[in-house]
Design a protein around this motif. Structure first.
Motif, PDB file in Angstrom:
ATOM      1  N   UNK A 562       0.791  -1.237   0.000  1.00 39.63           N
ATOM      2  CA  UNK A 562       0.000   0.000   0.000  1.00 39.63           C
ATOM      3  C   UNK A 562       0.822   1.285   0.000  1.00 39.63           C
ATOM      4  N   UNK A 563       0.134   2.425   0.052  1.00 42.23           N
ATOM      5  CA  UNK A 563       0.856   3.697   0.040  1.00 42.23           C
ATOM      6  C   UNK A 563       1.576   3.909   1.375  1.00 42.23           C
ATOM      7  N   UNK A 564       2.420   4.894   1.399  1.00 39.85           N
ATOM      8  CA  UNK A 564       3.366   5.057   2.512  1.00 39.85           C
ATOM      9  C   UNK A 564       2.681   5.323   3.853  1.00 39.85           C
ATOM     10  N   UNK A 565       1.651   6.190   3.841  1.00 40.11           N
ATOM     11  CA  UNK A 565       1.034   6.534   5.127  1.00 40.11           C
ATOM     12  C   UNK A 565       0.266   5.328   5.690  1.00 40.11           C
ATOM     13  N   UNK A 566      -0.351   4.572   4.773  1.00 45.09           N
ATOM     14  CA  UNK A 566      -1.069   3.408   5.260  1.00 45.09           C
ATOM     15  C   UNK A 566      -0.082   2.415   5.860  1.00 45.09           C
ATOM     16  N   UNK A 567       1.044   2.317   5.222  1.00 45.06           N
ATOM     17  CA  UNK A 567       2.060   1.386   5.681  1.00 45.06           C
ATOM     18  C   UNK A 567       2.562   1.783   7.073  1.00 45.06           C
ATOM     19  N   UNK A 568       2.775   3.093   7.241  1.00 46.29           N
ATOM     20  CA  UNK A 568       3.274   3.555   8.532  1.00 46.29           C
ATOM     21  C   UNK A 568       2.255   3.265   9.638  1.00 46.29           C
ATOM     22  N   UNK A 569       1.016   3.559   9.292  1.00 49.91           N
ATOM     23  CA  UNK A 569      -0.060   3.306  10.251  1.00 49.91           C
ATOM     24  C   UNK A 569      -0.057   1.840  10.675  1.00 49.91           C
ATOM     25  N   UNK A 570       0.085   1.000   9.685  1.00 51.06           N
ATOM     26  CA  UNK A 570       0.069  -0.438   9.941  1.00 51.06           C
ATOM     27  C   UNK A 570       1.234  -0.833  10.853  1.00 51.06           C
ATOM     28  N   UNK A 571       2.387  -0.276  10.548  1.00 46.90           N
ATOM     29  CA  UNK A 571       3.554  -0.601  11.358  1.00 46.90           C
ATOM     30  C   UNK A 571       3.369  -0.129  12.797  1.00 46.90           C
ATOM     31  N   UNK A 572       2.790   1.068  12.932  1.00 45.59           N
ATOM     32  CA  UNK A 572       2.542   1.588  14.268  1.00 45.59           C
ATOM     33  C   UNK A 572       1.585   0.694  15.034  1.00 45.59           C
ATOM     34  N   UNK A 573       0.574   0.291  14.302  1.00 45.28           N
ATOM     35  CA  UNK A 573      -0.420  -0.592  14.905  1.00 45.28           C
ATOM     36  C   UNK A 573       0.226  -1.876  15.371  1.00 45.28           C
ATOM     37  N   UNK A 574       1.096  -2.403  14.520  1.00 46.75           N
ATOM     38  CA  UNK A 574       1.779  -3.646  14.888  1.00 46.75           C
ATOM     39  C   UNK A 574       2.634  -3.437  16.129  1.00 46.75           C
ATOM     40  N   UNK A 575       3.266  -2.272  16.207  1.00 50.99           N
ATOM     41  CA  UNK A 575       4.115  -1.988  17.347  1.00 50.99           C
ATOM     42  C   UNK A 575       3.282  -1.946  18.634  1.00 50.99           C
ATOM     43  N   UNK A 576       2.150  -1.241  18.541  1.00 51.13           N
ATOM     44  CA  UNK A 576       1.204  -1.198  19.655  1.00 51.13           C
ATOM     45  C   UNK A 576       0.872  -2.604  20.110  1.00 51.13           C
ATOM     46  N   UNK A 577       0.493  -3.414  19.124  1.00 47.74           N
ATOM     47  CA  UNK A 577       0.107  -4.793  19.407  1.00 47.74           C
ATOM     48  C   UNK A 577       1.261  -5.554  20.032  1.00 47.74           C
ATOM     49  N   UNK A 578       2.459  -5.315  19.515  1.00 50.37           N
ATOM     50  CA  UNK A 578       3.656  -6.011  19.981  1.00 50.37           C
ATOM     51  C   UNK A 578       3.875  -5.841  21.465  1.00 50.37           C
ATOM     52  N   UNK A 579       3.642  -4.608  21.928  1.00 47.13           N
ATOM     53  CA  UNK A 579       3.889  -4.297  23.312  1.00 47.13           C
ATOM     54  C   UNK A 579       3.261  -5.326  24.247  1.00 47.13           C
ATOM     55  N   UNK A 580       2.109  -5.808  23.874  1.00 48.76           N
ATOM     56  CA  UNK A 580       1.371  -6.711  24.747  1.00 48.76           C
ATOM     57  C   UNK A 580       1.505  -8.173  24.361  1.00 48.76           C
ATOM     58  N   UNK A 581       2.512  -8.468  23.509  1.00 44.14           N
ATOM     59  CA  UNK A 581       2.688  -9.855  23.098  1.00 44.14           C
ATOM     60  C   UNK A 581       3.802 -10.508  23.902  1.00 44.14           C
ATOM     61  N   UNK A 582       3.681 -11.783  24.126  1.00 46.55           N
ATOM     62  CA  UNK A 582       4.720 -12.505  24.839  1.00 46.55           C
ATOM     63  C   UNK A 582       5.037 -13.744  24.016  1.00 46.55           C
ATOM     64  N   UNK A 583       6.314 -14.023  23.812  1.00 43.04           N
ATOM     65  CA  UNK A 583       6.681 -15.232  23.107  1.00 43.04           C
ATOM     66  C   UNK A 583       6.561 -16.420  24.048  1.00 43.04           C
ATOM     67  N   UNK A 584       5.727 -17.383  23.667  1.00 47.92           N
ATOM     68  CA  UNK A 584       5.633 -18.611  24.447  1.00 47.92           C
ATOM     69  C   UNK A 584       6.124 -19.719  23.533  1.00 47.92           C
ATOM     70  N   UNK A 585       7.325 -20.194  23.795  1.00 48.79           N
ATOM     71  CA  UNK A 585       7.959 -21.085  22.826  1.00 48.79           C
ATOM     72  C   UNK A 585       8.147 -20.292  21.549  1.00 48.79           C
ATOM     73  N   UNK A 586       7.586 -20.779  20.449  1.00 46.10           N
ATOM     74  CA  UNK A 586       7.696 -20.049  19.186  1.00 46.10           C
ATOM     75  C   UNK A 586       6.455 -19.205  18.926  1.00 46.10           C
ATOM     76  N   UNK A 587       5.462 -19.283  19.836  1.00 46.50           N
ATOM     77  CA  UNK A 587       4.161 -18.669  19.562  1.00 46.50           C
ATOM     78  C   UNK A 587       4.038 -17.296  20.220  1.00 46.50           C
ATOM     79  N   UNK A 588       3.553 -16.319  19.455  1.00 43.27           N
ATOM     80  CA  UNK A 588       3.299 -14.994  20.019  1.00 43.27           C
ATOM     81  C   UNK A 588       1.920 -14.974  20.648  1.00 43.27           C
TER      82      UNK A 588
END
Ligand code: GDP
Ligand code: MG
Length: 601
Positions: A562-588
């Motif tokens: 997608x276009x650049x701003x959509x991509x950035x938004x997506x990445x930010x969203x992923x980062x937000x989501x990441x904060x609350x993820x925990x690796x359990x074995x290989x699973x997020x």
């Protein structure tokens, strides 16, 4: 002030029935806070400040009040308004606050009637031999039904409905009559002025600048700022730095005597050295008998707390140490989890307590935490006679078990009568046993059940609210334990047991629980690059299974097109989501998954 001119009272009310607003009117009427300085919920404001550790919480306010009726009109009395924590987690603290009073104002919303919490606190007040003054509030509301609810109150307390006072904390109507009634009806404190001092600690808070501030009610003798004092439960001796009263800001006093309420500041560094319920005496010529039943607050629920980022473990440890300074009821020990790494097992008084602690750790110490599903404490007796106290389901013993014991509570539900059927059905489904039922008026009932604590503590209240359109109120107290047929349900991701997901449930609901939790986890765990089988098992027996399909490559590819701003938004969203993820074995695994067990009931 001589005891004959003192009146110590508290206000008991269900949340939102107007306790803080009534306190405001009392502060204003007695001139303690002038109209200019007045702001709504004056005492609550200090509450928040205290939470942040910047001022002394006003747990007891001294109100000078000049009688306007009766033979003693014109006499100025000192009324001490003692605040009580309203939540069920803190019942023990409530009962201590009540011990510091001779009277209680039972405040009831004239448009709502009595609620379960009001009733629970009322029974505590009656147990503490307090004189109860029933008062209907909010009589200015168009929907107020003072006649109906006065009858309800008279039904519970005895007496004449016409004797129930009516006030509006909003407009101030009736507040002066109430203050007069408090002087007339609440007994003056009685104590031996010449005896060695004995004072009851009914609250203690940690203040960043002044250290621990201890709130006491003097029963016998007096405490002066020159004393060295002794805590009777531990024998610990402390230097007294300051004695004072609150009106509504702290004011130093040389001493406080029989019946008076005030604060002490000593060299004490942690609130656990100055515990609610303990008796303070002087070090020399001190009392030998403490005041009635001091009790250690016992944790009711346990939960694991883990930093999302393992490097934060030392920060979490320091943060817990600091929090414990001002929370005597908080207990913790280190534990480790195969899934979550190093963390702590923490004991709480209840779920509200858990939420407060967790929020403070995250907010004040800037931590991102995973908390595991809370559980109550089980006592397991093995066939060889040994006993195991289980505070973490993953530590449930595997050997030959003779009996398992779970904590039980006495629960009281107040509701419009039309929901009796729905309430009984809910209680029955949670293994409740009906103890009794009373009509408070022709259309409102009080229903009493014994219920396992593990069944009532977590999502019961939400279930109750949704079945009664929000009209039912609930209160419960621990009453002991009972034998129960319980099993441990494990969850396996990719064939490996994830210890943080283990739960102890009743055998009859184990299957439904396993199916529901596996289903929830399937929804909550995002798809990964590979397939993730989820299984629920009792021992080696699998009782439910789900499968999270692997993520298809082209889904990922599309995201990056997608276009650049959509991509950035997506990445930010992923980062937000990441904060609350925990690796359990290989699973997020997202944070929500660890407490999913709560919402499967
Ligand atoms: P608390 O939870 O018991 O401390 O209740 P609050 O004092 O915070 O009051 C809850 C709500 O009821 C607030 O919005 C108050 O403004 C309102 N309230 C309190 N007393 C009265 C009253 O006498 N009349 C009316 N109309 N509203 C009131
Ligand atoms: Mg309030």
């Amino acid at each position: 002030t001589p005891p004959s001119l003192l009146r110590n009272f508290c206000i008991i009310a269900h949340i939102d029935h107007g306790k803080s607003t009534l306190a405001d009117r009392m502060l204003q009427h007695t001139g303690v806070v002038d109209a200019r300085a007045m702001r709504a919920q004056y005492l609550d404001r200090m509450d928040i400040e205290r939470e942040r550790g910047i001022t002394i919480k006003s747990q007891a306010v001294r109100l000078p009040f000049t009688k306007s009726t009766g033979d003693d009109a014109g006499t100025t009395y000192v009324l001490n308004l003692i605040d009580t924590p309203g939540h069920v987690d803190f019942t023990y603290e409530v009962s201590r606050s009540l011990e510091a009073c001779e009277g209680a104002v039972l405040l009831v919303d004239a448009a709502q009637g009595i609620e379960a919490q009001t009733l629970a606190n009322l029974y505590l007040a009656i147990d503490a031999d307090l004189h109860v003054i029933p008062v209907l509030n909010k009589i200015d509301l168009p929907g107020a039904q003072p006649e109906k609810y006065a009858a309800e109150i008279a039904h519970i307390l005895g007496g004449d409905p016409d004797d129930v006072l009516r006030v509006s904390a909003k407009t101030g109507e009736g507040v002066e009559s109430l203050l007069n009634a408090i002087v007339d009806e609440v007994p003056a404190p009685v104590g031996d002025a010449d005896a060695p001092p004995r004072a009851l600690i009914f609250d203690s808070v940690y203040d960043t600048y002044r250290g621990v501030v201890t709130y006491v009610r003097v029963v016998d003798g007096k405490l002066t700022h020159r004393d060295r004092i002794k805590m009777m439960s531990t024998g610990a001796v402390h230097e007294m730095l300051e004695v004072g009263v609150i009106s509504p800001e702290p004011v130093k006093a040389g001493e406080i005597g029989v019946g008076e309420v005030g604060y002490l500041i000593t060299g004490v560094k942690e609130v656990r050295q100055s515990r609610v319920g303990d008796t303070v005496t002087s070090n020399v010529h001190g009392a030998t008998e403490p005041l009635g039943g001091y009790r250690h607050p016992n944790p009711m629920v346990y939960s694991g707390l883990y930093p999302i980022d393992g490097d934060d473990y030392p920060t979490l440890r320091d943060a817990l140490e600091k929090l414990q300074l001002n929370d005597a009821a908080l207990s913790y020990e280190p534990e480790s989890s195969g899934a979550l790494g190093f963390g702590f097992r923490i004991g709480f008084l209840g779920l509200l307590h858990l939420e407060i602690v967790r929020e403070r750790l995250e907010r004040e110490f800037n931590l991102d935490l995973i908390s595991t599903a809370p559980n109550v404490v089980y006592r397991v007796v093995m066939e060889d006679g040994s006993e195991v106290t289980v505070t973490n389901p993953s530590e449930y013993p595997t050997g030959k078990i003779a009996t398992v014991h779970e904590p039980v509570t006495k629960a009281t539900v107040l509701s419009p009568a039309e929901y009796i059927g729905a309430i009984m059905e809910l209680c029955q489904s949670r293994r409740g046993q009906l103890q009794g039922m009373d009509y408070l008026s022709e259309d409102r009932v009080e229903i009493r059940y014994t219920l396992p604590m593990g069944e009532i503590m977590f999502d019961f209240f939400d279930a109750l609210k949704s079945r009664t359109k929000g009209y039912a109120s609930l209160d419960y107290e621990p009453t002991g334990e009972q034998e129960a047929d319980l099993v441990k349900v494990d969850i396996l991701l990719q064939g490996e047991v994830v210890d943080a997901f283990s739960a102890i449930v009743h055998r009859d609901s184990a299957y439904a629980y396993g199916v529901a939790l596996a289903g929830r986890l399937k929804e909550l765990i995002p798809r990964q690059q590979f397939e993730v089988p989820i299984q629920a098992a009792i021992g080696a027996r699998v009782i439910a299974r789900e499968n999270i399909r692997a993520l298809r490559k082209d889904v990922l590819a599309k995201c990056y097109g997608g276009d650049i701003s959509r991509k950035r938004k997506l990445l930010e969203k992923q980062k937000e989501g990441k904060k609350r993820m925990k690796m359990v074995g290989r699973v997020e695994v997202p944070q929500e998954a660890f407490i999913a067990a709560l919402s499967t009931g």
